[in-house]
Design a protein around this motif. Sequence first.
Motif, PDB file in Angstrom:
ATOM      1  N   GLU A  59       0.830  -1.200   0.000  1.00  0.00           N
ATOM      2  CA  GLU A  59       0.000   0.000   0.000  1.00  0.00           C
ATOM      3  C   GLU A  59       0.874   1.263   0.000  1.00  0.00           C
ATOM      4  N   SER A  60       1.880   1.227   0.835  1.00  0.00           N
ATOM      5  CA  SER A  60       2.771   2.393   0.952  1.00  0.00           C
ATOM      6  C   SER A  60       3.486   2.669  -0.374  1.00  0.00           C
ATOM      7  N   PHE A  61       3.914   1.626  -1.055  1.00  0.00           N
ATOM      8  CA  PHE A  61       4.677   1.810  -2.300  1.00  0.00           C
ATOM      9  C   PHE A  61       3.818   2.430  -3.405  1.00  0.00           C
ATOM     10  N   ARG A  62       2.497   2.395  -3.212  1.00  0.00           N
ATOM     11  CA  ARG A  62       1.607   2.975  -4.231  1.00  0.00           C
ATOM     12  C   ARG A  62       1.491   4.491  -4.098  1.00  0.00           C
ATOM     13  N   HIS A  63       1.907   5.040  -2.945  1.00  0.00           N
ATOM     14  CA  HIS A  63       1.699   6.470  -2.694  1.00  0.00           C
ATOM     15  C   HIS A  63       3.038   7.195  -2.561  1.00  0.00           C
ATOM     16  N   PRO A  64       3.161   8.346  -3.187  1.00  0.00           N
ATOM     17  CA  PRO A  64       4.437   9.078  -3.106  1.00  0.00           C
ATOM     18  C   PRO A  64       4.533   9.897  -1.825  1.00  0.00           C
ATOM     19  N   SER A  65       4.386   9.226  -0.701  1.00  0.00           N
ATOM     20  CA  SER A  65       4.410   9.941   0.578  1.00  0.00           C
ATOM     21  C   SER A  65       5.017   9.021   1.626  1.00  0.00           C
ATOM     22  N   PRO A  66       5.414   9.599   2.762  1.00  0.00           N
ATOM     23  CA  PRO A  66       6.045   8.768   3.784  1.00  0.00           C
ATOM     24  C   PRO A  66       5.027   7.905   4.527  1.00  0.00           C
ATOM     25  N   PHE A  67       5.502   6.805   5.050  1.00  0.00           N
ATOM     26  CA  PHE A  67       4.647   5.900   5.818  1.00  0.00           C
ATOM     27  C   PHE A  67       5.530   5.188   6.833  1.00  0.00           C
ATOM     28  N   VAL A  68       4.956   4.932   8.008  1.00  0.00           N
ATOM     29  CA  VAL A  68       5.678   4.194   9.049  1.00  0.00           C
ATOM     30  C   VAL A  68       4.942   2.901   9.364  1.00  0.00           C
ATOM     31  N   ILE A  69       5.668   1.796   9.307  1.00  0.00           N
ATOM     32  CA  ILE A  69       5.132   0.505   9.738  1.00  0.00           C
ATOM     33  C   ILE A  69       5.809   0.152  11.058  1.00  0.00           C
ATOM     34  N   GLU A  70       4.999   0.065  12.091  1.00  0.00           N
ATOM     35  CA  GLU A  70       5.530  -0.364  13.394  1.00  0.00           C
ATOM     36  C   GLU A  70       5.421  -1.882  13.437  1.00  0.00           C
ATOM     37  N   LEU A  71       6.543  -2.544  13.293  1.00  0.00           N
ATOM     38  CA  LEU A  71       6.551  -4.011  13.247  1.00  0.00           C
ATOM     39  C   LEU A  71       6.921  -4.532  14.631  1.00  0.00           C
TER      40      LEU A  71
END
Lengths: 523, 523
Positions: B509-521
């Motif tokens: 999902e994140s790779f589809r948007h040109p914006s930052p994203f944080v995944i807390e794993l």
Amino acid sequence: MTTHDTGNDRMNGAESLVRTLLAGGVDTCFANPGTSEMHFVAALDQIAGMHCVLGLQENIVTGMADGYYRIAGKPACTLLHCGPGLANGTANLHNARRARSGIVNIVGDQATYHRPLDAPLTADTDGLARVVSNWVRTTTAAADVGRDAAAAIQAARTHPGQIATLILPSDASWDAGGVVADVPPPPSPAAINPRAVEEAERMLRGGGRTLLLLAGDGVRATSQELAWRIAKATGADLMADFVNGRLERGRGRAPIQRVPYGADAALKALAPYGQIILVNARPPVGFFAYPGKPSIRYRANAKLHVLSRPEQRAEDALQALVDALGAPEAAIPSPEPAREIGRGAPSAEGLAQTIAALMPEGAIVSDESISYGHGLYHATHAAPPHDWLHLTGGAIGDGLPVATGAAVAGRRERRVIGIQADGAALYSLQSLWTQARERLPVTTIILNNRRYGVLLGEYERVGAVPGENAMAMLSLGEPGMSWVKLAEGFGVEAATATTLEQCADLLRESFRHPSPFVIELMT
Amino acid sequence: MTTHDTGNDRMNGAESLVRTLLAGGVDTCFANPGTSEMHFVAALDQIAGMHCVLGLQENIVTGMADGYYRIAGKPACTLLHCGPGLANGTANLHNARRARSGIVNIVGDQATYHRPLDAPLTADTDGLARVVSNWVRTTTAAADVGRDAAAAIQAARTHPGQIATLILPSDASWDAGGVVADVPPPPSPAAINPRAVEEAERMLRGGGRTLLLLAGDGVRATSQELAWRIAKATGADLMADFVNGRLERGRGRAPIQRVPYGADAALKALAPYGQIILVNARPPVGFFAYPGKPSIRYRANAKLHVLSRPEQRAEDALQALVDALGAPEAAIPSPEPAREIGRGAPSAEGLAQTIAALMPEGAIVSDESISYGHGLYHATHAAPPHDWLHLTGGAIGDGLPVATGAAVAGRRERRVIGIQADGAALYSLQSLWTQARERLPVTTIILNNRRYGVLLGEYERVGAVPGENAMAMLSLGEPGMSWVKLAEGFGVEAATATTLEQCADLLRESFRHPSPFVIELMT
């Protein structure tokens, strides 16, 4: 200094360090350890008596140690990891040095035999330490660790407080042969010079507008009482430095103005004085130079006289001057207690009124309000007695950690109130987590104006209207930060206030609970 | 170097600085300004062409400049405020120096005539700068600013990259008389020594287990191809340094192992080699010393030979050796493309598999995974071609800012993936805000294990079971942090994943948007 054998040949350097620190009265360790400090961590684990407080980044650690000293009046130690760890904590050591706080920094470093290999984390630890320390030593053998730690404690305790940095290679820590050392008392401060007192007396008796400029322990309550007697007896005025490590304020304390921050205001405030007597203060100069404005804030033809230096005791100097003048006791007038909170949209004056009305007695204010804060000073004089801590070195990011360390020193019994500009808070927001972890009674008011307010003011002083690139560097909007989410992310309860009434409600509620709280005040 | 008059007598020092930077190809400025830099800010506002990127704390600023250089291959400038501002940014300058990145630091400072007054923010800026810089100069007059900036740019561009720090007193910035200077090209790297090539050839032809240890630009794709030919022609093995500023990886690149981090693993990996040829690498040593273990990682009787130094071009050295050996072309074998994501509970191997399967071509990985990361290396070789950036200097807190600066250098066209240990992320979490502000395509995976994993491992190596005080310094639970709230507080979207399938969904999902994203794993 003497050392004594504990009869334990197998004590390593780290154990001798912990035992020497505890013997020297250093029982609080603000820490951010790394690989090279694991034996020190193990010793802290095995020997009872040290309160270890973790900071998530080293500037939190050193800022906490600064706040701790300002309230406890005795040094804590820090635990930092190698040169880069020390570098991370340098800005708040700079502030602590300007506050003349005593701190014993323990900086773990590469083993003596490993350092020449220049492994990735190796840096010029000694060079970094010297920039912000009054005392630096690198221990090279386990047998010397206790002795060197004792010397560091003695240095940190030297009046009014010094930054002492002990660099500890890991092999000095883990090798056997540690020896616990006794900590000798620090040297007494230099006695007050009778001729400096005579000259001050002569100036005060001679007439002419005279200012007693107080700094350091010259702004503590006992000094204020003496200075007040001198002022009443001679007609001299009193003023405090713009920044002060610990200013005792509130009802019962002398109504002492500070030298203003702004060049024009400061010049105006000091213009009347042909004579300035410096009590642990240095000649007042600007934080920065500005084109076409003088760097000094006093009249060029004013006579400046040093009654006492920062390394001396202001109280002794003022007592000697009281005696020389035969200045009688003089009661300090107190204003009516503040009762009314501010109303409506937040303003500095309204916030000050609110804080003054609600503040519990014995509170500690950590003030990193920057541009907003100039309006906070007047109304808070009517608050109950409290301590007010300034950003002493101008390196922003000390407010939150100083508040945290002060709360540790207050043994969770004194309410700490942080008045905190948002831009500066972003330097050390990780402090909030330590407040949650240690369950510290710290109420932080974040002044969320979504910009570097002080810099926009400075920018306008350059004579320019901020355009796209300037706003790219001076605005904190786009996106605006949510201080409620940031605080909650660190485990601290938080809420937003847009009026002073809401702020007052949150302050009241927060003061009822012995835990940290963040009020995001939209200004 | 030549300077030229612009015919504008009223140009101030700051304007000459901006024009010289732009003329020298420096068109990106990572900034955290203060009062003494307002004229520089004004000049940046008035002269078009500089992309100004604000960092909320100086270690973000310097880390961004490091990441920028590693990808752009040309220096950005930084804007820092006085000695304490430089100190705040020193840890990531240390990392940048170890990465051999080129950076032009502009450090605003007190006016020349104001500095002797020792105002609160005054510090030993020069002393601090020398700790982490290859080149330092303090300009003292407006007329010299352009000349000195040109020299700084030249120094920063000197192969493979250097830290150049220009200290700029505010009066040199605001005074009239600025002169724009041309930036001369940097000196060519030293030529490869033919005798060093002959000796390497002799060693390789002589038999005996031989290792080519690659570092610096020796791990870039063109160097890898040459090294691969040498390995195939001679039977020598290839290995990369444990940390690398920019390692080109993925299918089509050589399957080069790194020297392991752990002492035992590293000693075992290097034990077979009686001969080690160093290609821009230094002799492999441990990050830290441990009691009873050797500091060096190679056999004490191994013959080490320097084919090329870090300041030379690895590609030239390897080409000369290929020529001397007559090594034929040799295709690098590629594994099957990674297609399957990992399943179930997070593990390093499963995460690596997931990232390898989903990573877009041309991605940049900023790896500050610390203890978790040793398992990430193998599976990602099957990913599409990408750049992998390590924490080069061991000073934690570079992962987030390096990712941010790399994304700026990638002109928002390259996906950046941050693989980020939680403890290290806490040093520079403010980077997330800059990612939001600049709308950068950075996906950060926070490995939330709620402890300093690497230190717990180190602590156990000391032979101790962590007790109360040790856990007080090594655990990040109590309270656990919410990375979702912290990211959202800075304006970055975020979500938690507890399985690799969830992590994969969020990555897609994140790779589809040109914006930052944080995944807390949660690991």
